[in-house]
Design a protein around this motif. Structure first.
Motif, PDB file in Angstrom:
ATOM      1  N   THR A 127       0.822  -1.205   0.000  1.00  0.00           N
ATOM      2  CA  THR A 127       0.000   0.000   0.000  1.00  0.00           C
ATOM      3  C   THR A 127       0.859   1.260   0.000  1.00  0.00           C
ATOM      4  OG1 THR A 127      -0.186  -0.199   2.415  1.00  0.00           O
ATOM      5  CG2 THR A 127      -1.992  -1.058   1.079  1.00  0.00           C
ATOM      6  N   SER A 128       1.923   1.266   0.797  1.00  0.00           N
ATOM      7  CA  SER A 128       2.786   2.454   0.814  1.00  0.00           C
ATOM      8  C   SER A 128       3.537   2.615  -0.493  1.00  0.00           C
ATOM      9  CB  SER A 128       3.775   2.357   1.985  1.00  0.00           C
ATOM     10  OG  SER A 128       4.583   1.202   1.862  1.00  0.00           O
ATOM     11  N   THR A 131       0.882   3.248  -3.545  1.00  0.00           N
ATOM     12  CA  THR A 131       0.182   4.523  -3.385  1.00  0.00           C
ATOM     13  C   THR A 131       1.116   5.702  -3.600  1.00  0.00           C
ATOM     14  OG1 THR A 131      -1.297   3.471  -1.786  1.00  0.00           O
ATOM     15  CG2 THR A 131      -1.296   5.863  -1.857  1.00  0.00           C
ATOM     16  N   MET A 132       2.316   5.628  -3.053  1.00  0.00           N
ATOM     17  CA  MET A 132       3.278   6.717  -3.244  1.00  0.00           C
ATOM     18  C   MET A 132       3.714   6.821  -4.700  1.00  0.00           C
ATOM     19  SD  MET A 132       3.679   8.343  -0.458  1.00  0.00           S
ATOM     20  CE  MET A 132       3.362   8.160   1.301  1.00  0.00           C
ATOM     21  N   ALA A 230      -4.585  -0.333  -3.063  1.00  0.00           N
ATOM     22  CA  ALA A 230      -3.473   0.608  -3.214  1.00  0.00           C
ATOM     23  C   ALA A 230      -3.626   1.448  -4.474  1.00  0.00           C
ATOM     24  CB  ALA A 230      -2.151  -0.160  -3.233  1.00  0.00           C
ATOM     25  N   ALA A 234      -4.431   5.463  -4.756  1.00  0.00           N
ATOM     26  CA  ALA A 234      -3.383   6.255  -5.402  1.00  0.00           C
ATOM     27  C   ALA A 234      -3.973   7.179  -6.465  1.00  0.00           C
ATOM     28  CB  ALA A 234      -2.345   5.331  -6.031  1.00  0.00           C
ATOM     29  N   LEU A 244      -1.098  12.149  -0.246  1.00  0.00           N
ATOM     30  CA  LEU A 244      -0.420  10.865  -0.401  1.00  0.00           C
ATOM     31  C   LEU A 244      -0.472  10.056   0.886  1.00  0.00           C
ATOM     32  CD1 LEU A 244       2.709  11.938  -2.485  1.00  0.00           C
ATOM     33  CD2 LEU A 244       0.843  10.463  -3.247  1.00  0.00           C
ATOM     34  N   GLN A 247      -4.169   8.991   1.660  1.00  0.00           N
ATOM     35  CA  GLN A 247      -4.633   7.879   0.834  1.00  0.00           C
ATOM     36  C   GLN A 247      -3.876   6.591   1.151  1.00  0.00           C
ATOM     37  OE1 GLN A 247      -7.278   7.971  -0.975  1.00  0.00           O
ATOM     38  NE2 GLN A 247      -7.608  10.161  -0.700  1.00  0.00           N
ATOM     39  N   ALA A 248      -2.591   6.699   1.511  1.00  0.00           N
ATOM     40  CA  ALA A 248      -1.830   5.505   1.892  1.00  0.00           C
ATOM     41  C   ALA A 248      -2.408   4.887   3.156  1.00  0.00           C
ATOM     42  CB  ALA A 248      -0.354   5.856   2.084  1.00  0.00           C
ATOM     43  N   ARG A 249      -2.776   5.733   4.125  1.00  0.00           N
ATOM     44  CA  ARG A 249      -3.387   5.211   5.351  1.00  0.00           C
ATOM     45  C   ARG A 249      -4.744   4.579   5.060  1.00  0.00           C
ATOM     46  NH1 ARG A 249      -1.166  10.015   7.852  1.00  0.00           N
ATOM     47  NH2 ARG A 249      -3.139  11.093   7.478  1.00  0.00           N
ATOM     48  N   TYR A 252      -4.224   1.249   3.425  1.00  0.00           N
ATOM     49  CA  TYR A 252      -3.791   0.263   4.427  1.00  0.00           C
ATOM     50  C   TYR A 252      -4.995  -0.252   5.210  1.00  0.00           C
ATOM     51  CZ  TYR A 252      -1.335  -1.711   8.447  1.00  0.00           C
ATOM     52  OH  TYR A 252      -0.893  -2.549   9.435  1.00  0.00           O
TER      53      TYR A 252
END
Length: 269
Positions: A127-128, A131-132, A230, A234, A244, A247-249, A252
């Protein structure tokens, strides 16, 4: 007194309104998520392996999500083998036959704990990372530029990431299960009796075809859920880099919730 009574009468209305708002918001979110997944499936093509560009994206995901997770998964599997697998082995060997003990060990450690713990590790990494990566491309409008060239962004960007996440989940789960089972049996041979090493010979017979098929299907679904969440979050990054992290959280939390939900549904079947 009247103010307190008025507040007590308004509180149920406020709570029901808040609950209704959250329910509608959750339903709309799930509809958007399912629509995104359906759109990804509709644009799916079978040439991911043959196309050099998409194959490079797939290999990149396998390296960053799968290969880089091997040390963490191996250490976690070794710890599970020395703790959970060894405890199960030491307790069940007193009341059951060797074949029954190995079958129970495989069912709990390999088919249940292995898949779930691997998915939990993969949720954090995938996910991190995804998404990043996609979120920054969306902020810089690179995805929009590629789309203007007539390229299907779902087939070009999303499909390799989903396939890479699903394959990584499957391979890492197999890797986890093997290390956990072998380390648990070896710990039993060292601390209980050398005869426990014979359990290694019974491991292949404990994997029934239906359980293996369910194991493969479950892990592929876990991977697709993680990758879809993810990528979905993103592409919701539009205005600022602060989105960022948000949305990453959310990716997750969504991935973890859906993985646990799916695991519970499969366990009830």
């Amino acid at each position: 007194m009247r103010a307190l009574l008025r507040w007590l009468l308004r509180w149920p209305l406020r709570f029901s309104g808040w609950l209704g708002h959250r329910t509608v918001k959750l339903l709309l979110y799930l509809l958007d998520f399912l629509a995104f997944f359906a759109k990804v499936l509709s644009s799916w093509r079978s040439g991911v392996i043959l196309d050099p560009t998409r194959r490079a994206g797939l290999l990149d995901q396998l390296i960053h999500i799968g290969l880089d997770s091997l040390p963490v998964i191996g250490l976690l599997a070794f710890a599970v083998g020395l703790s959970i697998a060894y405890q199960i082995l030491s307790m069940l060997r007193l009341v059951g036959e060797p074949g029954e003990v190995v079958a129970m060990l495989v069912q709990i450690v390999a088919l249940e704990i292995g898949s779930l713990l691997t998915a939990m590790v993969l949720v954090g990494r995938a996910t991190s990372s995804i998404t990043m990566d996609l979120g920054n491309m969306e902020l810089r409008r690179e995805i929009e530029a590629v789309e203007l060239l007539g390229v299907d962004i779902y087939d070009f960007f999303i499909t390799p990431r989903l396939l890479g996440t699903a394959l990584s989940q499957l391979v890492l789960s197999i890797y986890f299960s093997l290390i956990a089972l072998v380390s648990g049996i070896m710990a039993g041979a060292l601390l209980i009796s050398p005869g426990v090493m014979n359990y290694l010979l019974l491991l292949p017979y404990a994997f029934h075809p239906f359980d293996v098929m369910l194991f493969v299907l479950k892990n592929l679904l876990y991977g697709f859920i993680i990758g879809t969440a993810a990528c979905f979050h993103a592409l919701r990054v539009h205005r600022s880099p602060a989105e960022l992290l948000q949305q990453a959280r959310q990716a997750y939390a969504t991935s973890l919730s859906l993985v646990f939900l799916l695991d519970g549904i499969i366990a009830l079947l």
